[in-house]
Design a protein around this motif. Structure first.
Motif, short mmCIF file in Angstrom:
data_model
loop_
_atom_site.label_atom_id
_atom_site.label_comp_id
_atom_site.label_asym_id
_atom_site.label_seq_id
_atom_site.Cartn_x
_atom_site.Cartn_y
_atom_site.Cartn_z
N TRP A 29 0.77 -0.95 -0.10
CA TRP A 29 0.07 0.12 0.34
C TRP A 29 0.96 1.33 0.07
CZ3 TRP A 29 -4.12 2.50 -1.19
CH2 TRP A 29 -4.38 3.42 -0.64
N LYS A 30 2.00 1.23 0.83
CA LYS A 30 3.02 2.43 0.76
C LYS A 30 3.32 2.72 -0.60
CE LYS A 30 4.05 2.05 5.72
NZ LYS A 30 5.15 1.65 6.70
N LYS A 31 3.61 1.74 -1.30
CA LYS A 31 4.11 1.71 -2.62
C LYS A 31 3.08 2.31 -3.68
CE LYS A 31 7.55 -1.82 -1.89
NZ LYS A 31 7.96 -3.45 -2.39
N LEU A 32 1.98 1.99 -3.31
CA LEU A 32 0.86 2.19 -4.31
C LEU A 32 0.48 3.63 -4.13
CD1 LEU A 32 -1.19 1.21 -6.48
CD2 LEU A 32 -2.45 0.21 -4.72
N LEU A 33 0.20 4.18 -2.98
CA LEU A 33 -0.09 5.35 -2.65
C LEU A 33 0.20 6.39 -3.53
CD1 LEU A 33 -2.35 6.82 -0.82
CD2 LEU A 33 -0.41 7.23 0.90
N PRO A 34 1.46 6.80 -3.63
CA PRO A 34 2.00 7.81 -4.68
C PRO A 34 1.23 7.71 -6.04
CG PRO A 34 3.90 6.79 -3.39
CD PRO A 34 2.64 6.00 -3.14
N HIS A 37 -2.19 9.01 -6.05
CA HIS A 37 -2.56 10.40 -5.84
C HIS A 37 -2.18 10.98 -7.38
CE1 HIS A 37 -3.19 11.47 -1.65
NE2 HIS A 37 -2.35 10.53 -1.23
N SER A 38 -0.92 10.58 -8.08
CA SER A 38 -0.66 10.87 -9.38
C SER A 38 -1.68 10.80 -10.46
CB SER A 38 0.66 10.50 -9.64
OG SER A 38 0.67 8.97 -9.92
N ARG A 39 -2.26 9.74 -10.50
CA ARG A 39 -3.17 9.04 -11.60
C ARG A 39 -4.46 9.28 -11.12
NH1 ARG A 39 -2.81 3.80 -14.46
NH2 ARG A 39 -4.36 5.00 -15.78
N LEU A 40 -5.12 9.24 -9.87
CA LEU A 40 -6.49 9.53 -9.49
C LEU A 40 -6.91 10.86 -8.85
CD1 LEU A 40 -8.94 7.77 -9.47
CD2 LEU A 40 -8.51 6.92 -7.16
N GLY A 41 -5.80 11.39 -8.24
CA GLY A 41 -5.76 12.37 -7.25
C GLY A 41 -6.11 13.82 -8.28
N LYS A 42 -6.09 13.94 -9.62
CA LYS A 42 -6.35 14.80 -10.52
C LYS A 42 -7.76 14.94 -10.50
CE LYS A 42 -2.55 14.10 -13.54
NZ LYS A 42 -2.03 13.69 -14.63
N SER A 43 -8.65 13.85 -10.35
CA SER A 43 -10.02 14.16 -10.25
C SER A 43 -10.85 13.93 -8.92
CB SER A 43 -10.56 12.95 -11.47
OG SER A 43 -10.07 13.14 -12.57
N MET A 130 -0.74 -3.97 -10.03
CA MET A 130 -1.39 -2.82 -9.32
C MET A 130 -1.67 -1.83 -10.41
SD MET A 130 -1.70 -3.28 -6.11
CE MET A 130 -1.90 -5.14 -6.80
N ASN A 131 -0.93 -1.58 -11.48
CA ASN A 131 -1.20 -0.76 -12.77
C ASN A 131 -2.62 -0.90 -13.09
OD1 ASN A 131 1.09 1.12 -12.75
ND2 ASN A 131 2.12 -0.64 -13.38
N GLN A 132 -2.83 -2.35 -13.27
CA GLN A 132 -4.24 -2.83 -13.76
C GLN A 132 -5.27 -2.38 -13.04
OE1 GLN A 132 -5.98 -6.85 -13.41
NE2 GLN A 132 -5.29 -7.00 -15.54
N ALA A 133 -5.00 -2.41 -11.63
CA ALA A 133 -6.23 -2.20 -10.63
C ALA A 133 -6.37 -0.67 -10.62
CB ALA A 133 -5.63 -2.65 -9.33
N VAL A 134 -5.25 0.28 -10.85
CA VAL A 134 -5.51 1.78 -10.71
C VAL A 134 -6.16 2.00 -12.07
CG1 VAL A 134 -4.20 3.92 -10.74
CG2 VAL A 134 -3.39 2.07 -9.25
N ASP A 135 -5.89 1.37 -13.03
CA ASP A 135 -6.41 1.50 -14.59
C ASP A 135 -7.86 1.47 -14.49
OD1 ASP A 135 -4.09 2.22 -15.77
OD2 ASP A 135 -4.20 0.18 -16.60
#
Length: 326
Positions: A29-34, A37-43, A130-135
Motif C-alpha cells: 500500500w505504501k508503494k501504491l499510494l503515490p 495520488h498521481s493518477r487518480l488525484g487529479k479528479s 497494481m497498474n491494472q487495478a489503478v486503471d
C-alpha cells in the motif's frame, strides 16, 4: 483513520488492512499510494483509512457511505472486501448519506492484495498488477451488482457477501484456514484436511424460493455462489454470475476424506458438478436447517471465507444492490 475531516462526495476512500498477508498489504500500500495520488488525484480526493482490527473495515466503510463518498475501495483480500461490503448495510437496510446529496450512490471497488483474492479471480484480474487495478479506478466503469444476504435465524445475524457463502465442511475448513495462512493458497487445502478429521456428513433439509421443505441426506457441503470461486481458486459454483439476479447452489453429498483427495482437481476445474453426488440449481432464496432436535447447532456457516455462525440459515440475493467498479 489518517484522512482529515469528513468524507465528501469527491472522495475515494481506500480501506486498507495493513497487517494483511503478514504485513505485505501494508508494505504494498505504501508503494501504491503515490501512484494513486498521481493518477487518480487529479479528479478525486484520495483518502486512506487504515484498519486496526477485525470488523473495523465495516465501521470505516459505513462512515464513508454516510458522509457521501464517491467510492469506497477495499485494499486487500476477500475478507477486507467482505467487511467493506457489510459497511454498506446496517440492520438489514442499505446505508445512505446523512444528508441528501445530488449525484450517484457510493460505489464499491477493489484493489486485490489478499492470499486468496477469489472474487478478483472471477473477473480474471491479476492480483499482482497494481497498474491494472489503478486503471480500473481511473476509468471508473461501474455496474449494478447483486449482493448475497445471510440471516442466521437463531442469532438474528444479518450478513452480506459478494462471492460465495457455504455451510458444513467447506465452512468449517474456512474457519480453520487461519492456522495455516502463512502458507498462502496451500492453507486452503490444509484447512480442508483439518476439517475432515472430525467431519460427519449430516442430514439437512432445505427450502428453495419459499417452496416445501425437502430432506437432503448425507450432506458434505452446500455452497451458495454469487460468483464462481472460493478456497484459493476452487471453481465451486462454476456458472454463478453476480449480475443475473440469482444465486447458484451446489450441494455435495456423501463425500469421504479420500473423495476430497482424489476429486480435488474437479473442484478447481469446476467439473465436480458432473459427479453423481453433486447437484446444482439456480435460486433466489434458500433456507437450510438440520434434521435433528433443536438446541444442537454444529453445522458451520461462512460468507466470503468468514465464519459467521451455525445453522439455521437463510440465503437470498439482492439484485443490483450496489454499484461496483469493474
Amino acid at each position: 483513520m489518517s484522512s482529515e475531516g469528513e468524507f465528501v462526495n469527491r472522495d475515494y476512500v481506500f480501506v486498507v488492512n495493513p497487517t494483511g498477508g503478514n504485513g505485505r498489504t501494508g508494505r504494498d500500500w505504501k508503494k501504491l499510494l503515490p501512484l494513486l495520488h498521481s493518477r487518480l488525484g487529479k479528479s478525486w480526493n484520495v483518502r486512506e483509512a487504515l484498519t486496526t482490527g477485525p470488523l473495523h473495515a465495516i465501521e470505516l466503510a459505513r462512515e464513508a457511505v454516510q458522509n457521501g463518498a464517491a467510492a469506497v475501495v477495499a485494499v486487500g483480500g476477500d475478507g477486507t472486501l467482505n467487511e467493506v461490503l457489510n459497511g454498506f448495510f446496517k440492520d438489514g437496510e442499505a446505508v445512505h448519506p446523512q444528508e441528501i446529496q445530488a449525484g450517484p450512490r457510493t460505489a464499491i471497488g477493489l484493489i486485490p492484495m489478499g492470499t486468496g483474492s477469489d472474487f478478483a479471480r472471477h473477473f480474471g484480474w491479476n492480483v499482482n498488477d497494481m497498474n491494472q487495478a489503478v486503471d480500473r479506478l481511473v476509468v471508473g466503469n461501474k455496474r449494478k451488482m447483486d449482493v448475497g444476504r445471510v440471516v442466521l435465524v437463531d442469532d438474528k445475524v444479518d450478513r452480506y457477501f459478494l462471492n460465495v457463502a457455504s455451510l458444513h465442511l467447506s465452512a468449517k475448513a474456512g474457519a480453520r484456514v487461519a492456522k495455516y495462512k502463512r502458507l498462502g493458497n496451500l492453507s486452503y487445502v490444509l484447512g480442508a484436511i483439518d476439517a475432515f478429521r472430525d467431519h460427519q456428513n449430516r442430514n439437512l433439509k432445505v427450502r428453495v424460493d419459499g417452496g416445501e421443505w425437502q430432506a437432503v441426506p448425507d450432506v458434505s457441503a452446500i455452497c451458495i455462489g454469487n460468483a464462481k470461486y472460493f478456497g484459493g481458486g476452487m471453481k465451486i459454483t462454476p456458472t454463478a454470475d453476480p449480475f443475473n439476479g440469482k444465486l447458484e447452489v451446489v450441494t455435495l453429498r456423501d463425500f469421504k476424506w479420500y473423495d476430497f483427495i482424489t476429486k480435488m482437481h474437479t473442484l478447481y476445474a469446476g467439473s465436480h458438478i458432473q459427479l453423481k453426488n453433486v447437484s446444482k440449481e439456480s435460486v433466489s432464496t434458500i433456507e437450510v436447517d438440520e434434521e435433528m432436535e433443536a438446541g444442537r447447532r454444529e453445522v458451520y456457516v461462512q460468507a466470503d471465507g468468514e465464519h459467521i455462525g451455525f445453522l439455521r440459515a437463510s440465503f437470498s440475493v439482492l439484485p443490483g444492490k450496489i454499484d461496483f467498479i469493474v
